[in-house]
Motif scaffolding. Sequence first.
Motif, PDB file in Angstrom:
ATOM      1  N   PHE A  82      -7.003   6.360   3.324  1.00 23.47           N
ATOM      2  CA  PHE A  82      -5.532   6.102   3.915  1.00 23.47           C
ATOM      3  C   PHE A  82      -5.084   5.258   2.809  1.00 23.47           C
ATOM      4  CE2 PHE A  82      -7.419   6.681   7.859  1.00 23.47           C
ATOM      5  CZ  PHE A  82      -6.698   6.854   8.723  1.00 23.47           C
ATOM      6  N   VAL A  83      -3.871   5.058   2.578  1.00 23.49           N
ATOM      7  CA  VAL A  83      -2.810   4.479   1.554  1.00 23.49           C
ATOM      8  C   VAL A  83      -1.886   4.173   2.225  1.00 23.49           C
ATOM      9  CG1 VAL A  83      -3.885   5.488  -0.530  1.00 23.49           C
ATOM     10  CG2 VAL A  83      -1.669   6.322   0.489  1.00 23.49           C
ATOM     11  N   GLY A  84      -1.019   2.697   2.167  1.00 20.14           N
ATOM     12  CA  GLY A  84      -0.067   2.579   2.738  1.00 20.14           C
ATOM     13  C   GLY A  84       0.407   1.227   2.331  1.00 20.14           C
ATOM     14  N   GLN A  85       1.677   0.562   3.282  1.00 22.73           N
ATOM     15  CA  GLN A  85       2.273  -0.594   2.642  1.00 22.73           C
ATOM     16  C   GLN A  85       2.710  -1.363   3.938  1.00 22.73           C
ATOM     17  OE1 GLN A  85       5.438   0.365   0.045  1.00 22.73           O
ATOM     18  NE2 GLN A  85       6.208  -1.892   0.461  1.00 22.73           N
ATOM     19  N   CYS A  86       2.576  -2.698   3.977  1.00 20.74           N
ATOM     20  CA  CYS A  86       2.944  -3.517   4.955  1.00 20.74           C
ATOM     21  C   CYS A  86       4.310  -4.015   4.904  1.00 20.74           C
ATOM     22  CB  CYS A  86       1.871  -4.594   5.054  1.00 20.74           C
ATOM     23  SG  CYS A  86       2.283  -5.503   6.498  1.00 20.74           S
ATOM     24  N   PHE A  87       5.092  -3.953   5.926  1.00 16.14           N
ATOM     25  CA  PHE A  87       6.671  -4.356   5.965  1.00 16.14           C
ATOM     26  C   PHE A  87       6.676  -5.434   6.949  1.00 16.14           C
ATOM     27  CE2 PHE A  87       6.864  -0.019   4.164  1.00 16.14           C
ATOM     28  CZ  PHE A  87       7.430  -0.277   3.184  1.00 16.14           C
ATOM     29  N   VAL A  88       7.589  -6.470   6.885  1.00 12.74           N
ATOM     30  CA  VAL A  88       7.666  -7.215   7.788  1.00 12.74           C
ATOM     31  C   VAL A  88       9.268  -7.473   8.005  1.00 12.74           C
ATOM     32  CG1 VAL A  88       7.718  -9.927   8.373  1.00 12.74           C
ATOM     33  CG2 VAL A  88       5.962  -8.715   6.893  1.00 12.74           C
ATOM     34  N   ASP A  89       9.995  -7.193   9.344  1.00  9.63           N
ATOM     35  CA  ASP A  89      11.310  -7.063   9.565  1.00  9.63           C
ATOM     36  C   ASP A  89      11.813  -8.323   9.680  1.00  9.63           C
ATOM     37  OD1 ASP A  89      10.821  -8.053  12.052  1.00  9.63           O
ATOM     38  OD2 ASP A  89      11.098  -6.135  13.187  1.00  9.63           O
ATOM     39  N   HIS A  90      12.830  -8.605  10.029  1.00  8.82           N
ATOM     40  CA  HIS A  90      13.738 -10.026   9.733  1.00  8.82           C
ATOM     41  C   HIS A  90      13.312 -10.926  11.225  1.00  8.82           C
ATOM     42  CE1 HIS A  90      16.509  -7.144  12.037  1.00  8.82           C
ATOM     43  NE2 HIS A  90      16.808  -8.419  12.831  1.00  8.82           N
ATOM     44  N   HIS A  91      12.508 -10.164  12.015  1.00  3.77           N
ATOM     45  CA  HIS A  91      12.103 -10.738  13.281  1.00  3.77           C
ATOM     46  C   HIS A  91      10.497 -11.479  13.238  1.00  3.77           C
ATOM     47  CE1 HIS A  91      15.475  -9.968  15.616  1.00  3.77           C
ATOM     48  NE2 HIS A  91      15.406  -8.692  15.457  1.00  3.77           N
ATOM     49  N   GLY A  92       9.997 -10.891  12.055  1.00  7.72           N
ATOM     50  CA  GLY A  92       8.525 -11.444  11.706  1.00  7.72           C
ATOM     51  C   GLY A  92       7.606 -10.237  12.025  1.00  7.72           C
ATOM     52  N   LYS A  93       7.822  -8.978  12.793  1.00  6.53           N
ATOM     53  CA  LYS A  93       7.078  -8.287  13.037  1.00  6.53           C
ATOM     54  C   LYS A  93       6.750  -7.436  11.958  1.00  6.53           C
ATOM     55  CE  LYS A  93       6.586  -3.832  15.827  1.00  6.53           C
ATOM     56  NZ  LYS A  93       7.336  -2.687  16.411  1.00  6.53           N
ATOM     57  N   GLU A  94       5.391  -7.218  11.834  1.00  3.39           N
ATOM     58  CA  GLU A  94       4.826  -6.459  10.688  1.00  3.39           C
ATOM     59  C   GLU A  94       4.418  -5.114  11.197  1.00  3.39           C
ATOM     60  OE1 GLU A  94       1.864 -10.103   9.026  1.00  3.39           O
ATOM     61  OE2 GLU A  94       1.236  -9.004  10.962  1.00  3.39           O
ATOM     62  N   THR A  95       4.543  -4.051  10.251  1.00  4.93           N
ATOM     63  CA  THR A  95       4.265  -2.765  10.461  1.00  4.93           C
ATOM     64  C   THR A  95       3.637  -2.124   9.273  1.00  4.93           C
ATOM     65  OG1 THR A  95       6.624  -2.446  11.832  1.00  4.93           O
ATOM     66  CG2 THR A  95       5.448  -0.507  11.047  1.00  4.93           C
ATOM     67  N   LEU A 153      -6.413  -4.292  -1.102  1.00  2.00           N
ATOM     68  CA  LEU A 153      -5.130  -4.527  -1.212  1.00  2.00           C
ATOM     69  C   LEU A 153      -4.772  -4.851  -2.718  1.00  2.00           C
ATOM     70  CD1 LEU A 153      -3.758  -7.586  -1.037  1.00  2.00           C
ATOM     71  CD2 LEU A 153      -4.801  -7.554   1.015  1.00  2.00           C
ATOM     72  N   GLN A 154      -3.624  -4.452  -2.952  1.00  2.00           N
ATOM     73  CA  GLN A 154      -3.000  -4.948  -4.139  1.00  2.00           C
ATOM     74  C   GLN A 154      -2.223  -5.914  -3.946  1.00  2.00           C
ATOM     75  OE1 GLN A 154      -3.522  -3.657  -6.967  1.00  2.00           O
ATOM     76  NE2 GLN A 154      -2.028  -4.798  -8.324  1.00  2.00           N
ATOM     77  N   HIS A 155      -2.605  -7.181  -4.837  1.00  2.00           N
ATOM     78  CA  HIS A 155      -1.653  -8.487  -4.381  1.00  2.00           C
ATOM     79  C   HIS A 155      -0.091  -8.090  -4.527  1.00  2.00           C
ATOM     80  CE1 HIS A 155      -5.221 -10.524  -3.720  1.00  2.00           C
ATOM     81  NE2 HIS A 155      -5.716  -9.933  -4.617  1.00  2.00           N
ATOM     82  N   PRO A 156       0.766  -8.835  -3.750  1.00  2.00           N
ATOM     83  CA  PRO A 156       1.957  -8.446  -3.655  1.00  2.00           C
ATOM     84  C   PRO A 156       2.881  -9.192  -4.833  1.00  2.00           C
ATOM     85  CG  PRO A 156       1.587 -10.038  -2.081  1.00  2.00           C
ATOM     86  CD  PRO A 156       0.057  -9.705  -2.511  1.00  2.00           C
ATOM     87  N   ARG A 157       3.743  -8.468  -5.310  1.00  2.00           N
ATOM     88  CA  ARG A 157       4.517  -9.208  -6.397  1.00  2.00           C
ATOM     89  C   ARG A 157       5.421 -10.008  -5.648  1.00  2.00           C
ATOM     90  NH1 ARG A 157       1.977  -5.576  -8.686  1.00  2.00           N
ATOM     91  NH2 ARG A 157       2.345  -4.182 -10.431  1.00  2.00           N
ATOM     92  N   GLY A 203       7.888  -7.998  -3.703  1.00  2.00           N
ATOM     93  CA  GLY A 203       7.312  -6.620  -3.326  1.00  2.00           C
ATOM     94  C   GLY A 203       6.618  -7.176  -1.683  1.00  2.00           C
ATOM     95  N   HIS A 204       6.047  -5.977  -1.313  1.00  2.00           N
ATOM     96  CA  HIS A 204       5.250  -5.970   0.070  1.00  2.00           C
ATOM     97  C   HIS A 204       3.794  -5.532  -0.313  1.00  2.00           C
ATOM     98  CE1 HIS A 204       8.817  -6.405   2.552  1.00  2.00           C
ATOM     99  NE2 HIS A 204       9.458  -5.521   1.589  1.00  2.00           N
ATOM    100  N   ILE A 205       2.994  -5.739   0.477  1.00  5.71           N
ATOM    101  CA  ILE A 205       1.525  -5.439   0.170  1.00  5.71           C
ATOM    102  C   ILE A 205       1.306  -4.075   0.283  1.00  5.71           C
ATOM    103  CG2 ILE A 205      -0.865  -5.781   1.083  1.00  5.71           C
ATOM    104  CD1 ILE A 205      -0.117  -8.496   2.214  1.00  5.71           C
ATOM    105  N   THR A 206       0.653  -3.412  -0.579  1.00  5.49           N
ATOM    106  CA  THR A 206       0.028  -2.090  -0.616  1.00  5.49           C
ATOM    107  C   THR A 206      -1.265  -2.102  -0.600  1.00  5.49           C
ATOM    108  OG1 THR A 206       0.214  -2.130  -3.157  1.00  5.49           O
ATOM    109  CG2 THR A 206       2.083  -1.063  -2.013  1.00  5.49           C
ATOM    110  N   PHE A 207      -2.214  -1.011   0.099  1.00  7.08           N
ATOM    111  CA  PHE A 207      -3.356  -1.258   0.253  1.00  7.08           C
ATOM    112  C   PHE A 207      -3.808   0.334   0.582  1.00  7.08           C
ATOM    113  CE2 PHE A 207      -1.080  -1.592   4.320  1.00  7.08           C
ATOM    114  CZ  PHE A 207      -1.518  -0.253   4.905  1.00  7.08           C
ATOM    115  N   GLY A 208      -5.236   0.502   0.416  1.00  9.73           N
ATOM    116  CA  GLY A 208      -5.920   1.592   0.685  1.00  9.73           C
ATOM    117  C   GLY A 208      -7.263   1.360   1.198  1.00  9.73           C
TER     118      GLY A 208
END
Length: 112
Positions: free
Chosen positions: A77-90, A51-55, A58-63
């Motif tokens: 695979f490449v991607g990014q992790c998002f956390v919504d206002h309820h704390g759910k990670e996607t 993973l690329q350490h988040p700024r 920013g949000h975590i990017t990874f491969g």
Amino acid sequence: QCDLQGLWRNELGSNMTLLALNAAGIFSGSYHTAMAATNKQILVSPLQGALQHPRVKGHITFGFTVQWQFSDYITAFVGQCFVDHHGKETLETAWLVREEVPSHKDTWRATR
């Protein structure tokens, strides 16, 4: 902050387990796909990633890559992790899969 470690499931029924990251952001784990174009038994397959350490904002990017244990394919695979206002990670990802082909002239059909 998003924590990649743990069990992840996608909408197609595939499962991915990510183990603890080291200080450099390197991780390993396993992937059990629910979707495969094969008549062979689908097996849990190893994965390796970083993973690329988040700024600060920013949000975590990874491969990561999956070395399928039941075919001659490998997937990146490449991607990014998002956390919504309820704390759910996607995790939002994109992938490329490469299959073995018999010759260089067939390379045009080897990557999807």
